[in-house]
Enzyme design. Structure first.
Site: not given
Length: 582
Positions: A67, A100-101, A403
């Site tokens: 994550d 988020t990546t 998530d």
């Protein structure tokens, strides 16, 4: 170090080109290099086939995750521009909860495009304004290719949650965790009127033991504390009270000693204690309470053995050591209508909460849990019990479930879906390239560079899946040019396919949020031309910031304090031999 300024040619060549001054150019290039270093550090974690990172903190605790927000949060980043990308990942986590990546990888690619544009002599303000035009057009394109979704369409919600879970360590359990996440969100909202989801209403309880297959969704509250009095472990038609005072003999405010000279006085002390505790228990019973929750106390024993004896005789279930954080955040006492009671005089029936059942359940030899179900306000709070064989698995499962919950929350906020697998990024790149041809001058050049930078997502997906990134992206671009807007990278089959048929979808809000936040951050970094510190010797700091080896080593620092300059957080001994932190 590459110069950000284009050299002036002889004669008329290069005339009118922007020539950056030396120091701002170096500062700008330093910031871009730092941002790219952060993006490269987590680039390999993107997608279903992405690698995991093992992070060890100062205490020796280990975290295994892919994550992006978790990796960057625990990574020690000291360069001010690199910190902006860490904050970018946090902002994406708050806004969308997923991607988020991707948002950091996109920002890294845009920074790389900025460096190339600066080297060609284009002014930073021109690049910044062009990128803003590109992102505005990009949001229009994403909205146009999205598909509306109804919250009553359970199958579509499951596909979205499953896509989010496929890139996690616990992806093999997506068939169990995805329905659990969808059901949890749908129970705490009204699908007809909801515009957002308060994830605090979904209580995630971690319990060591078992496997992830043992995870379950409980329509009510779950407490990890055990029942004190073993005689009462199940109560129907529960009336629940939450007290913040102690059921034990009172103590003096000051440290005093009581001298007992004979047995009669000792008996009197014991009788007084017995009468005092019995009076408290009678008042609790008189209010109709049959389940008692006791807040943890640091002053003295919250519950004496004598009080446990009386409570057991009166058939009152007792759960003690309820933490204050659980009362305020996790327990969500408004669900069962319980109000905290600070003094016995306030213990009245109006302060009690109602529930159909309160019981202590065993977890096959790995401990016990207290479940409170059938609450007075049904659907207000649900609990997800996360099980796992070790701490690392449980924590990663919790992050994965979070998530998935955030993905469903995104669909509640903006009820639209787009294809995954790099399809929207390639479509954006093609449409923005067409848009660039309608512009003129430097803007067209900058928008085209923005479009090319977006291809980093499908390229990285292909690379992490073991495919040839160049041939895969070329074929994908060709398919989209022929009108196949939903063609994407199928990492399971190792090729290009209609990604909607493979049920790989993601919320529109995730992609729009990633695109806009990444562009805002890149524009901010691009317009910085100097670094000034108010706490340390600025010239010393900037000299370090601009050193070639400092940039190439991707920011490393050793604390140093000197008498003449004061505390300096950056020190590179000569010769410059810093230790990389990535």
């Amino acid at each position: 170090m590459p110069e950000a300024a284009a050299p002036k040619g002889k004669g008329g060549a290069g005339r009118g080109a922007y020539v950056d001054r030396d120091k701002p150019a170096q500062i700008r290039y330093s910031n871009i290099s730092a941002g790219k270093a952060v993006a490269d550090a987590i680039r390999t974690s993107l997608g279903p086939k992405g690698m995991d990172k093992m992070i060890q903190d100062g205490k020796g605790d280990v975290t295994i995750t892919n994550d992006g927000a978790t990796i960057l949060k625990q990574m020690q980043v000291l360069h001010p521009a690199a910190k902006m990308l860490v904050e970018l990942s946090k902002a994406q986590d708050i806004e969308a909860g997923d991607g988020t990546t991707s948002v950091v990888v996109i920002a890294g690619a845009l920074l790389d495009a900025c460096a190339k544009l600066l080297q060609k002599g284009i002014h930073p303000t021109t690049i910044s304004e062009s990128f803003q035009k590109a992102v505005d057009k990009g949001v229009e394109v994403l909205t146009s290719i999205s598909q509306p979704v109804e919250l009553s369409d359970r199958e579509t919600l499951l596909n979205s949650a499953t896509t989010s879970l496929c890139s996690k360590v616990v992806s093999q359990y997506s068939s169990l965790l995805a329905p659990m996440s969808v059901d949890a969100v749908m129970r705490v909202i009204d699908p007809a009127t909801a515009t957002s989801v308060d994830l605090r209403d979904i209580h995630i309880v971690k319990k060591l033991g078992g496997t992830i297959d043992d995870c379950e969704l409980v329509d009510g509250l779950v407490l990890t504390q055990r029942v004190v009095n073993t005689g009462v472990s199940r109560v129907e038609k529960a009336k629940i009270g939450l007290i913040q005072f102690c059921l034990s003999p009172p103590k003096t405010d000051m440290d005093n000693q009581i001298v007992v000279s004979d047995y009669a006085q000792m008996d009197r002390v014991l009788r007084e204690e017995r009468a005092y505790i019995l009076n408290l228990i009678k008042q609790i019973k008189k209010a109709g309470c049959n389940v008692l929750l006791i807040q943890k106390s640091i002053l003295r024993d919250a519950l004496s053995d004598l009080a446990v004896h009386f409570l057991n005789k009166m058939k009152i279930m007792v759960v003690k050591d309820i933490e204050r954080e659980e009362i305020e955040e996790q327990l969500n006492i408004c669900t069962i209508g319980t109000k905290p009671i600070a003094h016995i005089d306030q213990f009245t029936p109006e302060m009690l909460g109602l529930a159909e059942l309160a019981e202590e359940v065993s977890l096959d030899g790995s401990g016990k849990l207290v479940k409170i179900t059938g609450c007075a306000s049904p659907g207000k709070t649900v609990s997800i019990v996360v099980r796992g064989s070790n701490k690392l698995v449980i924590e990663e499962a919790e992050r994965s479930i979070h998530d998935a919950l955030c993905v469903i929350r995104c669909l509640v906020k903006k009820r639209a879906l787009i294809a995954g697998g790099g399809a929207p990024e390639i479509e954006l790149a093609l449409r923005l390239a067409e848009f660039a041809r309608s512009l003129g001058g430097m803007e067209a050049y900058c928008v085209r560079a923005y479009a090319d930078a977006l291809e980093v997502i499908p390229s990285t997906l292909a690379e992490n899946a073991g495919l040839n990134p160049i041939s895969t992206v070329t074929e994908l671009r060709n398919r989209h040019a022929q009108g196949e807007k939903t063609a994407g990278i199928n990492v399971r089959k190792g090729g290009i396919s209609n990604i909607l048929e493979e049920l790989v979808v993601q919320p529109l809000l995730v992609s729009i949020s990633a695109l806009t936040l990444a562009t805002e951050t890149v524009r901010s970094i691009l317009k910085i031309d100097d670094v000034v510190s108010s706490n340390i010797n600025s010239e010393y700091f900037i000299a370090l910031l601009l050193a070639d080896s400092f940039i190439q080593s991707k920011l490393i620092v050793v604390p140093l304090a000197t008498e003449d300059v004061g505390p300096i957080p950056f020190h590179l001994p000569l010769p410059l031999t810093p230790t990389p932190c990535f």
